[in-house]
Design a protein around this motif. Structure first.
Motif, mmCIF file in Angstrom:
data_model
loop_
_atom_site.group_PDB
_atom_site.id
_atom_site.type_symbol
_atom_site.label_atom_id
_atom_site.label_comp_id
_atom_site.label_asym_id
_atom_site.label_seq_id
_atom_site.Cartn_x
_atom_site.Cartn_y
_atom_site.Cartn_z
ATOM 1 N N MET A 192 112.507 24.880 2.722
ATOM 2 C CA MET A 192 113.565 25.646 3.382
ATOM 3 C C MET A 192 113.596 25.281 4.861
ATOM 4 N N ALA A 193 114.792 25.083 5.401
ATOM 5 C CA ALA A 193 114.933 24.645 6.789
ATOM 6 C C ALA A 193 114.751 25.798 7.769
ATOM 7 N N ARG A 194 115.158 27.000 7.380
ATOM 8 C CA ARG A 194 115.160 28.112 8.323
ATOM 9 C C ARG A 194 113.883 28.954 8.186
ATOM 10 N N ALA A 195 113.330 29.313 9.330
ATOM 11 C CA ALA A 195 112.098 30.095 9.352
ATOM 12 C C ALA A 195 112.306 31.479 8.753
ATOM 13 N N ARG A 196 113.485 32.073 8.986
ATOM 14 C CA ARG A 196 113.702 33.426 8.469
ATOM 15 C C ARG A 196 113.740 33.440 6.943
ATOM 16 N N ASN A 197 114.216 32.340 6.346
ATOM 17 C CA ASN A 197 114.202 32.248 4.888
ATOM 18 C C ASN A 197 112.779 32.113 4.361
ATOM 19 N N ARG A 198 111.953 31.334 5.058
ATOM 20 C CA ARG A 198 110.554 31.221 4.653
ATOM 21 C C ARG A 198 109.855 32.567 4.766
ATOM 22 N N ASP A 199 110.164 33.300 5.828
ATOM 23 C CA ASP A 199 109.562 34.636 6.002
ATOM 24 C C ASP A 199 110.006 35.583 4.892
ATOM 25 N N ALA A 200 111.282 35.491 4.489
ATOM 26 C CA ALA A 200 111.790 36.366 3.430
ATOM 27 C C ALA A 200 111.085 36.090 2.108
ATOM 28 N N VAL A 201 110.853 34.814 1.808
ATOM 29 C CA VAL A 201 110.163 34.462 0.566
ATOM 30 C C VAL A 201 108.719 34.958 0.596
ATOM 31 N N LEU A 202 108.044 34.768 1.724
ATOM 32 C CA LEU A 202 106.657 35.224 1.832
ATOM 33 C C LEU A 202 106.566 36.742 1.748
ATOM 34 N N LYS A 203 107.540 37.440 2.345
ATOM 35 C CA LYS A 203 107.560 38.907 2.269
ATOM 36 C C LYS A 203 107.746 39.376 0.830
ATOM 37 N N THR A 204 108.625 38.702 0.095
ATOM 38 C CA THR A 204 108.845 39.044 -1.317
ATOM 39 C C THR A 204 107.575 38.811 -2.134
ATOM 40 N N LEU A 205 106.900 37.714 -1.851
ATOM 41 C CA LEU A 205 105.656 37.411 -2.568
ATOM 42 C C LEU A 205 104.606 38.482 -2.314
ATOM 43 N N ARG A 206 104.414 38.860 -1.061
ATOM 44 C CA ARG A 206 103.398 39.857 -0.735
ATOM 45 C C ARG A 206 103.756 41.239 -1.280
ATOM 46 N N LYS A 207 105.029 41.565 -1.275
ATOM 47 C CA LYS A 207 105.445 42.850 -1.837
ATOM 48 C C LYS A 207 105.151 42.910 -3.325
ATOM 49 N N ALA A 208 105.409 41.800 -4.031
ATOM 50 C CA ALA A 208 105.118 41.759 -5.471
ATOM 51 C C ALA A 208 103.618 41.853 -5.718
ATOM 52 N N LEU A 209 102.810 41.260 -4.827
ATOM 53 C CA LEU A 209 101.356 41.301 -4.992
ATOM 54 C C LEU A 209 100.778 42.692 -4.771
ATOM 55 N N ASP A 210 101.537 43.569 -4.128
ATOM 56 C CA ASP A 210 101.065 44.949 -3.935
ATOM 57 C C ASP A 210 100.859 45.666 -5.262
ATOM 58 N N GLU A 211 101.573 45.218 -6.296
ATOM 59 C CA GLU A 211 101.446 45.833 -7.620
ATOM 60 C C GLU A 211 100.251 45.284 -8.394
ATOM 61 N N ASP A 212 99.645 44.229 -7.872
ATOM 62 C CA ASP A 212 98.517 43.593 -8.555
ATOM 63 C C ASP A 212 97.220 44.286 -8.152
ATOM 64 N N ARG A 213 96.469 44.760 -9.147
ATOM 65 C CA ARG A 213 95.220 45.461 -8.861
ATOM 66 C C ARG A 213 94.095 44.508 -8.476
ATOM 67 N N THR A 214 94.258 43.228 -8.791
ATOM 68 C CA THR A 214 93.232 42.239 -8.472
ATOM 69 C C THR A 214 93.336 41.819 -7.007
ATOM 70 N N LYS A 215 92.185 41.596 -6.355
ATOM 71 C CA LYS A 215 92.170 41.206 -4.954
ATOM 72 C C LYS A 215 92.843 39.851 -4.750
ATOM 73 N N THR A 216 93.712 39.779 -3.726
ATOM 74 C CA THR A 216 94.380 38.525 -3.392
ATOM 75 C C THR A 216 94.358 38.317 -1.878
ATOM 76 N N PHE A 217 94.471 37.072 -1.481
ATOM 77 C CA PHE A 217 94.589 36.720 -0.065
ATOM 78 C C PHE A 217 95.606 35.603 0.051
ATOM 79 N N VAL A 218 96.637 35.806 0.887
ATOM 80 C CA VAL A 218 97.744 34.861 0.995
ATOM 81 C C VAL A 218 97.787 34.284 2.404
ATOM 82 N N VAL A 219 97.911 32.955 2.477
ATOM 83 C CA VAL A 219 98.049 32.256 3.754
ATOM 84 C C VAL A 219 99.535 32.074 4.041
#
Length: 619
Positions: A364-391
């Protein structure tokens, strides 16, 4: 077992007054989606949570670890961080000795008996991960005999955590420690005290078994899968637990009667004719977890590949080309990536993928789009009971993350390595194997005085020699001065090579030819002849039979008479169709030759599809 989450708002249900509820109608599958799968085989149960009395086998100061014999095939691994001894402060990783100047070799000695708990199952070539910080899990809390103080789950909101901390402060832990679990939300002090008494009894049983048991041995076994899952995750937030096994239903009812009576009414027994997993769509999802490809709603897809050290998930746009005439490439890519972020987390939970995970999003060329994708990923991981760490997402669109890997995932439990490729995913091609066999044939020709040699190999490999007018075979025979014949079947491994007979040419030819002229055999006509219009081809273990006038019968089974026989192919005519249709105006033979079944009387070489079957090579 499967955990289903409501896709939307599920209608509320009135509690029943009976303790043995029965589900009479399947719930609409559109209300639920399968979120997590829990699998366990009878012969290979998870040993996470089991407590063993073990014997130290080896202490390695360079690794700051010890290997402990706990009675399993492989020794368990005990790191210095996991050592707990009364009155002794253990050194921590990379910090050398503790305050009292002692290191791991001072704390543990080979042959020493210790009590350890499994915190990670043996995975692949590694043994179980062990800890001396023992815990006994209950529904509302985890009791730690060697721990200190009280901790509260961070998954609870601050207000509830503070309330539970105050309730737990009044408990008499008898010098031990405890962790209040997420399932304790809304629990009263009386609930905690009731469970603590139960955990104290388990602790006493454990101490007694440790004293009476000789190492290495199991002294405490964790509950089975069904009880473990409902104990750890089932709460008032769940609508119900549906069970299709009466014995398991009774066990769960008994468990909740002792630990959470208010939830007994939410355990139902499935008694419908339709299997439970089929009614809720679990079977289909279970099968899908073995597929590399996962389709996205808009037309994109994921490709999931497993490696030794990590799992790679590749995002592809597939058939998605955007919406409307004004669609832009960046918008198309971003929408695909947003869908992929949600689906990636769903697949991680479904397949229980752990370890290092690399997600290759579309650039993705735009930083805000990359941020939106990462935010969606982390929000979905909130439902996961297993420990995760995202870079953070990289400029190349890569996201690196880790997910706690405690036990085998669904793929590892349901499958085994392929016996043909040993899990590599690829094998040598027929052409490659034929080239290797050609070298062996030349070496064999130098070692024998025989005029002809009969070899056994897979027909798909021998077809590399006999196909294309047998040019490869003739070249080897001309160079070596020997005659080579082949015999085999499709059931043989591709790399199978065996010398069956060495002798003069007539003797070997007698054994190698699959048919005799005049014999009758039932065959399936598989394709039109490539070089002879009107004729067709049948194959028996790869041996080609060219059938005169057989084109119109492709896909059918017929009785044919062998007219000519060669080393690599034969010519036959149809017997069970009218002569006019067969195109054969000659008289029928008076004799009644013997008939053979589909496979003929001998096993022989295969010939490559589409080769010049018309050339019978009957020399």
């Amino acid at each position: 077992m499967a955990l289903l989450e409501a896709a939307g708002t599920v209608s509320s249900r009135k509690p029943s007054s009976t303790t043995t509820r029965r589900r009479r109608k399947p719930a609409p599958s559109s209300e639920y989606t399968v979120a997590e799968l829990y699998l366990e085989r009878r012969g290979s149960r998870s040993i996470v949570g089991n407590i063993y009395k073990g014997r130290v086998d080896n202490v390695l100061a360079g690794l700051e670890a010890a290997f402990v014999d706990i009675g399993l095939e492989k020794n368990g691994f005990l790191h210095v961080d996991e050592i707990v001894l009364p009155g002794v402060e253990a050194p921590r990783r990379g910090r050398g000795a503790g305050r009292d100047g002692r290191n791991i070799t001072d704390m543990l000695k080979p042959g020493q008996e210790i009590v350890v708990q499994v915190v990670k199952d043996p995975l692949k070539t590694k043994g179980a991960r062990l800890s001396m910080d023992l815990t006994i899990a209950g529904r509302y809390m985890v009791y730690a005999p060697y721990g200190e103080g009280v901790g509260v789950s961070r998954r609870l909101d601050d207000k509830e955590r503070e309330r539970l901390r105050k309730e737990a402060a009044k408990l008499d832990l008898k010098g031990a420690g405890a962790i209040i679990r997420t399932a304790a939300q809304g629990a009263k002090r009386a609930d905690l005290e009731r469970e603590l008494v139960y955990l104290f009894k388990l602790g006493e049983v454990l101490q007694k078994r440790v004293a009476e048991t000789q190492a290495p041995a199991l002294v405490f076994q964790e509950a089975d899968l069904s009880v473990r899952v409902v104990r750890d995750i089932f709460s008032a937030d769940f609508e119900r637990a549906v069970v299709d096994d009466p014995k398991q239903h009774h066990r769960l009812v008994s468990f909740f009667s002792r630990t959470a009576p208010e939830l007994v009414d939410q355990v139902e027994l499935w008694e419908e004719d339709t299997p439970l997993f089929e009614a809720y769509g679990v079977e289909q999802v279970l099968d899908s977890t073995l597929s590399r490809r996962v389709d996205l709603p808009s037309g994109g897809y994921l490709m999931i590949d497993y490696a030794e050290a990590l799992t790679v998930i590749d995002v592809n746009s597939g058939s998605f080309i955007g919406r409307g005439k004004g669609a832009r490439l960046e918008d198309t890519i971003t929408k695909t990536n947003l869908e992929a972020a949600d689906e990636v987390v769903r697949q991680l939970r479904l397949r229980d993928i752990g370890g290092i995970i690399v997600i290759d999003f579309i650039d993705m060329a735009r930083a805000r789009n990359r941020d939106a994708v990462l935010k969606t990923l982390r929000k979905a991981l909130d439902e996961d009971r297993t420990k995760t760490f995202v870079v953070e997402i990289s400029p190349l669109g890569l996201v690196e993350m880790t997910r706690q890997n405690v036990t085998d995932g669904v793929r590892e439990i349901m499958t085994r390595p392929c016996p043909t490729c040993d899990g590599e995913g690829v094998i040598k091609s027929e052409e490659t194997i034929a080239i290797e066999f050609e070298r062996r044939m030349r070496d064999l020709a130098k070692e024998t005085d025989a005029e002809a040699i009969l070899l056994q190999m897979n027909p798909r490999v021998s077809a590399e020699f006999t196909g294309n007018e047998a040019r490869a075979l003739h070249a080897v025979e001309e160079e070596t001065g020997k005659w080579f014949h082949f015999e085999g079947s499709e059931g043989l491994p591709l790399d199978h090579f065996r010398v069956l007979l060495e002798g003069d040419r007539e003797q070997v030819l007698e054994r190698a030819l699959p048919f005799r002229e005049g014999e009758e055999v039932h065959v399936e006509i598989v394709e039109p002849h490539m070089y002879s219009p009107g004729d067709a081809v049948a194959k028996i273990d790869g041996y080609i039979i060219s059938i005169t006038g057989g084109t119109k019968y492709v896909g059918e089974k017929h009785l044919v008479r062998i007219d000519e026989v060669g080393r690599t192919a034969a010519v036959a005519s149809l017997l069970d169709v009218p002569a006019a249709e067969n195109g054969d105006s000659g008289d029928e033979l008076e004799s009644k030759p013997r008939r053979r079944g589909r496979r003929g009387g001998r096993r022989r070489s295969g010939a490559k599809a589409g080769s010049a079957a018309g050339s019978s090579d009957s020399e």
